[in-house]
Design a protein around this motif. Structure first.
Motif, mmCIF file in Angstrom:
data_model
loop_
_atom_site.group_PDB
_atom_site.id
_atom_site.type_symbol
_atom_site.label_atom_id
_atom_site.label_comp_id
_atom_site.label_asym_id
_atom_site.label_seq_id
_atom_site.Cartn_x
_atom_site.Cartn_y
_atom_site.Cartn_z
ATOM 1 N N LEU A 6 50.217 -28.019 -44.066
ATOM 2 C CA LEU A 6 49.552 -26.965 -43.298
ATOM 3 C C LEU A 6 50.228 -26.866 -41.940
ATOM 4 N N SER A 7 50.611 -25.657 -41.552
ATOM 5 C CA SER A 7 51.294 -25.474 -40.269
ATOM 6 C C SER A 7 50.590 -24.409 -39.450
ATOM 7 N N GLY A 8 50.101 -24.821 -38.302
ATOM 8 C CA GLY A 8 49.466 -23.882 -37.361
ATOM 9 C C GLY A 8 48.295 -23.125 -37.961
ATOM 10 N N VAL A 9 47.539 -23.802 -38.817
ATOM 11 C CA VAL A 9 46.455 -23.106 -39.524
ATOM 12 C C VAL A 9 45.228 -22.954 -38.622
ATOM 13 N N GLU A 10 44.717 -21.738 -38.608
ATOM 14 C CA GLU A 10 43.497 -21.464 -37.849
ATOM 15 C C GLU A 10 42.528 -20.683 -38.722
ATOM 16 N N ARG A 11 41.263 -20.966 -38.544
ATOM 17 C CA ARG A 11 40.245 -20.217 -39.298
ATOM 18 C C ARG A 11 39.028 -20.055 -38.408
ATOM 19 N N THR A 12 38.627 -18.829 -38.244
ATOM 20 C CA THR A 12 37.464 -18.528 -37.406
ATOM 21 C C THR A 12 36.447 -17.759 -38.237
ATOM 22 N N TYR A 13 35.186 -18.129 -38.136
ATOM 23 C CA TYR A 13 34.125 -17.389 -38.833
ATOM 24 C C TYR A 13 33.388 -16.530 -37.818
ATOM 25 N N VAL A 24 41.283 -25.228 -35.698
ATOM 26 C CA VAL A 24 42.153 -24.777 -34.613
ATOM 27 C C VAL A 24 43.497 -25.502 -34.723
ATOM 28 N N ALA A 25 44.556 -24.739 -34.856
ATOM 29 C CA ALA A 25 45.931 -25.254 -34.836
ATOM 30 C C ALA A 25 46.094 -26.533 -35.665
ATOM 31 N N ILE A 26 45.853 -26.412 -36.920
ATOM 32 C CA ILE A 26 45.967 -27.580 -37.809
ATOM 33 C C ILE A 26 47.405 -27.712 -38.315
ATOM 34 N N ASP A 27 48.006 -28.821 -38.015
ATOM 35 C CA ASP A 27 49.316 -29.175 -38.588
ATOM 36 C C ASP A 27 49.099 -30.469 -39.359
ATOM 37 N N GLY A 62 48.716 -19.137 -39.609
ATOM 38 C CA GLY A 62 49.390 -20.321 -40.118
ATOM 39 C C GLY A 62 49.753 -20.205 -41.588
ATOM 40 N N THR A 63 50.447 -21.235 -42.048
ATOM 41 C CA THR A 63 50.874 -21.232 -43.444
ATOM 42 C C THR A 63 50.360 -22.489 -44.143
ATOM 43 N N ILE A 64 50.143 -22.318 -45.442
ATOM 44 C CA ILE A 64 49.687 -23.451 -46.251
ATOM 45 C C ILE A 64 50.602 -23.544 -47.468
ATOM 46 N N MET A 65 51.203 -24.707 -47.662
ATOM 47 C CA MET A 65 52.051 -24.938 -48.836
ATOM 48 C C MET A 65 51.306 -25.894 -49.767
ATOM 49 N N VAL A 66 51.032 -25.429 -50.969
ATOM 50 C CA VAL A 66 50.403 -26.301 -51.979
ATOM 51 C C VAL A 66 51.280 -26.244 -53.223
ATOM 52 N N GLY A 67 51.648 -27.389 -53.720
ATOM 53 C CA GLY A 67 52.476 -27.431 -54.932
ATOM 54 C C GLY A 67 53.785 -26.694 -54.756
ATOM 55 N N GLY A 68 54.268 -26.639 -53.530
ATOM 56 C CA GLY A 68 55.547 -25.983 -53.267
ATOM 57 C C GLY A 68 55.440 -24.480 -53.080
ATOM 58 N N HIS A 69 54.225 -23.953 -53.060
ATOM 59 C CA HIS A 69 54.046 -22.503 -52.891
ATOM 60 C C HIS A 69 53.313 -22.197 -51.594
ATOM 61 N N GLN A 70 53.764 -21.113 -50.946
ATOM 62 C CA GLN A 70 53.026 -20.614 -49.783
ATOM 63 C C GLN A 70 51.843 -19.823 -50.316
ATOM 64 N N VAL A 71 50.678 -20.439 -50.373
ATOM 65 C CA VAL A 71 49.573 -19.848 -51.124
ATOM 66 C C VAL A 71 48.884 -18.704 -50.398
ATOM 67 N N GLN A 72 49.020 -18.639 -49.067
ATOM 68 C CA GLN A 72 48.251 -17.611 -48.358
ATOM 69 C C GLN A 72 48.778 -16.201 -48.646
ATOM 70 N N SER A 73 49.992 -16.126 -49.175
ATOM 71 C CA SER A 73 50.543 -14.798 -49.445
ATOM 72 C C SER A 73 50.334 -14.354 -50.897
ATOM 73 N N LEU A 74 49.726 -15.222 -51.705
ATOM 74 C CA LEU A 74 49.527 -14.853 -53.113
ATOM 75 C C LEU A 74 48.369 -13.862 -53.266
ATOM 76 N N SER A 75 48.480 -13.023 -54.273
ATOM 77 C CA SER A 75 47.391 -12.069 -54.551
ATOM 78 C C SER A 75 46.177 -12.838 -55.080
#
Lengths: 235, 464
Positions: A6-13, A24-27, A62-75
């Motif tokens: 996880l690089s620079g991941v942020e999530r706000t509700y 906030v800024a999770i690496d 931010g970006t999240i790589m799981v299993g070698g895939h950038q999952v946040q861009s998947l449909s």
């Protein structure tokens, strides 16, 4: 086997008209084939982090790589397929389908993956034996105890041989003895199948069993402990 | 398979709610099918009535239907016997024909000179044996309550008149007409003699006319002959029959064809105004029509002929069926709406109750489409089950109602008809009803299913 990165991941509700930052800024790097626990007080962001890693939520930044895939861009459909194929889930409330038997609950993810009947049967039998419920395959969840239900949920999570199993407070609804048994079971299965397990928990027994412990507070990572002395990898 | 399995189990999970939804759908379908079956029976009864009376098709002189009604001299068919012989002998048409018979219709005046009364009438001459055969046509297996026509076996100078005609002609006592009091007319004294000129005309047509006396009803019918001159025939009225509609009852006179032809054509070559063709089955109409047209084109008759079907001859039939179709459509839409909201409500409740399950299914890899399919399948299954049960119950109820042997008198009919509801034999109606119910049930599940599929997984998993 790939690490979760996880690089620079942020999530706000947004609650009513107020923005509440959950992360906030999770690496973070979660190493493969390890028993990793995310711990922290209630509201610290454990479940949000687990949801993001489990691809059932998307980060604001931010970006999240799981299993070698950038999952946040998947449909959405691609993410569904990805979850079914690569991830397993164990929930605090077990979340078994009440209309299916224990056998069918374990079989269901394989039906989604269109696994052949012969392979399904073989796999379900093995998993039920592995979780000690070979005699309970025809029981509905309502006919099982809490610990048995969680065992079925663990078998279901492992049905499609995932790389990563995510468990959100899996012992929270169990008594301490059953909770300990469940942790022990998961630890054993993690070693046998060489799967990465990531938990959210503040149960000391779970923390004791962990290879790595990630401490989180107010949406930020406070510390990362590698129990075997491996260095904390940079994100 | 997985969707079907889950859908079936989910429906069984909340049995009471599923049962109530099924019951609502079943009652709706039963209502539609019973009403449809009742209409279908009315349709067959009406159709049978008209087909028994005037055949499926009629050959008429060109323009007779629109311009020549009551004018047999101008619109008569001269070579009707040859035409009939050709039609009966045709190898293609013959197997389809049940009856082919000539008829002669004309307008005139009927008088009971002994009572000093007269009125305009519309007379119909027919071969009674053929009419009786036509009357026995029963392609739809209707319960036949009436017997043969009253003119059967009567002498050639006999007639049957409408009760309205009998009333006006003051033949109530002689013909035992109900609700009828003899009203003395001021126009002529009681028991007045038939005028000499009319008596002379009538005597040329048959036996000498007699006054109404001693229980025998005898009337004189005045009509215009083929040359435009007045002609009179004295006939014995064997019975007065209510014709169903007052307007018709007040003018109807039925005669033997030979008597009617004598009155209009005298000693000349007799003609008819129509050749009625009754087929064995209504479905044969297009083929028969086509064949008759081909026969007429190959060897035209002496007079130009046209083919008129029973629906054109009897516009009331089409209007009645259109009215029933509109009522059926309205009721179907109403019940469809009720089913739509019932199933929709059931599905919406299911979506709310199973929110966590929806989140779980999505988390473990089921796509949005899978969630949609699951709920729509549940709706379709409910519809399918409701359709099967509805058809079963409708068949049983229809059988019960028919077996009760009730009768009723529909508007425009002379005789009471059996109250019957046709469901079991109406495969198309049942199929359309069942498909309609399944489709409506499926449609009503679409919105809740879409709502379920759109759910945020995290929110769904958090749902309490």
């Amino acid at each position: 086997m790939h690490p979760v990165v996880l690089s620079g991941v942020e999530r706000t509700y947004r609650l009513d008209s107020v923005d509440v930052p959950a992360l906030v800024a999770i690496d973070l790097v979660i190493l493969p084939d390890r028993f990793t626990v995310i711990s922290g007080p209630s509201g610290s962001g454990k479940t949000t982090l687990l949801n993001l890693i489990g691809c059932i939520d998307r980060p604001d930044r931010g970006t999240i790589m799981v299993g070698g895939h950038q999952v946040q861009s998947l449909s959405d459909d691609a993410l569904s397929d990805f979850r079914g194929r690569r991830l397993g889930f164990v929930f605090q409330n077990f979340n078994l389908l009440p209309v299916l038997t224990a056998y069918e609950n374990v079989e269901y993810p394989m039906l989604l993956g269109q696994v052949s009947k012969r392979r399904r049967q073989s796999r379900v039998q093995k998993l039920l034996v592995a979780v000690g419920l070979e005699a309970f395959g025809h029981h509905r969840p309502g006919q099982l105890s809490g610990g048995q239900r969680q065992r079925v949920a663990i078998a279901r999570a492992l049905a499609r041989k995932p790389e990563l199993v995510l468990a959100d407070e899996p012992t929270a609804n169990l008594d301490s003895k059953t909770g300990a048994e469940i942790i022990e079971l998961m630890r054993r299965l993690q070693r046998r199948y060489h799967i990465s397990f990531v938990f959210s928990s503040h149960d000391p027994k779970v923390l004791e069993a962990a290879d790595d412990a990630i401490h989180i507070r107010d949406g930020r990572i406070v510390s990362i402990e590698r129990r075997d002395g491996q260095p904390v990898a940079p994100a | 398979m997985r969707t079907l399995l889950l859908a079936v189990r989910n429906l069984l999970r909340n049995r009471r709610r599923s049962l109530m939804t099924l019951l609502a759908m079943m009652i709706g379908l039963v209502a539609v099918l019973l009403f449809g079956g009742y209409i279908r029976d009315i349709n067959y009864a009406l159709q049978s009535d008209y087909v028994r009376l005037s055949g499926h098709l009629q050959l008429q002189r060109q323009g007779y239907f629109r311009y020549g009604s009551g004018n047999p001299a101008a619109y008569g068919i001269r070579d009707y016997e040859q035409v009939l012989a050709r039609l009966r002998a045709d190898p293609v048409l013959e197997p389809m024909l049940a009856v082919a018979t000539p008829t002669l219709q004309f307008g005139g005046i009927a008088g009971n000179f002994a009572a000093g009364v007269s009125r305009t009438i519309y007379a119909s001459g027919a071969i009674v044996e053929d009419q009786n055969r036509m009357h026995r046509w029963n392609d739809y297996g209707l319960t036949m309550l009436s017997q043969q026509r009253t003119l059967a076996g009567s002498p050639p100078d006999s007639a049957v008149i409408g009760t309205g005609v009998a009333r006006v002609l003051q033949l109530c006592a002689e013909l035992a007409v109900p609700d009828c009091e003899s009203v003395k007319s001021a126009a002529a004294p009681d028991g007045a003699a038939l005028p000499d000129d009319i008596a002379a005309l009538a005597s040329g047509q048959g036996p000498a006319p007699a006054k109404t006396a001693g229980g025998a009803a005898r009337i004189e019918i005045l009509a215009t002959n083929a040359h435009g001159a007045p002609n009179v025939a004295a006939v014995n009225v064997v019975r007065a029959e209510f014709q169903g509609i007052k307007e018709l009852d007040d003018v109807s006179v039925a005669l033997h064809l030979s008597q009617a032809q004598k009155l209009i054509f005298g000693a000349e070559r007799p003609q008819v105004t129509a050749i009625a063709l009754q087929l064995r089955h209504t479905a044969q109409m297009p083929a028969a029509r086509e064949r008759i047209a081909a026969l007429l084109a190959a060897a035209p008759a002496a007079d130009p002929l046209e083919i008129v079907d029973y629906e054109t001859l009897n516009p009331y039939y089409g209007q009645t069926m259109a009215m029933f179709a509109a009522m059926f459509g309205f009721i179907s839409v109403l019940i469809g709406g009720i089913v739509l909201f019932t199933v929709g409500n059931t599905m919406s409740m299911a979506v709310i109750e199973r929110t966590v399950e929806i989140g779980t299914l999505r988390a473990i890899g089921l796509r949005r489409g899978g969630i949609r399919a699951l709920f729509v399948t549940e709706g379709l299954l409910l519809g399918l089950l409701g359709a099967v049960l509805g058809i079963g119950v409708a068949i049983a109820l229809a059988g019960l109602i028919t077996a009760l042997g009730l009768t009723w008198l529909p508007p425009g009919r002379v005789e009471p008809v059996a109250l019957a509801v046709r469901v079991a034999s109406e495969h198309r109606m049942m199929l359309v009803g069942a498909i309609g119910l399944v489709v409506v049930a499926g449609l009503s599940a679409i919105l809740p299913a879409a709502r379920a599929a759109r759910m945020n997984i995290v929110d769904a998993l958090r749902h309490v």
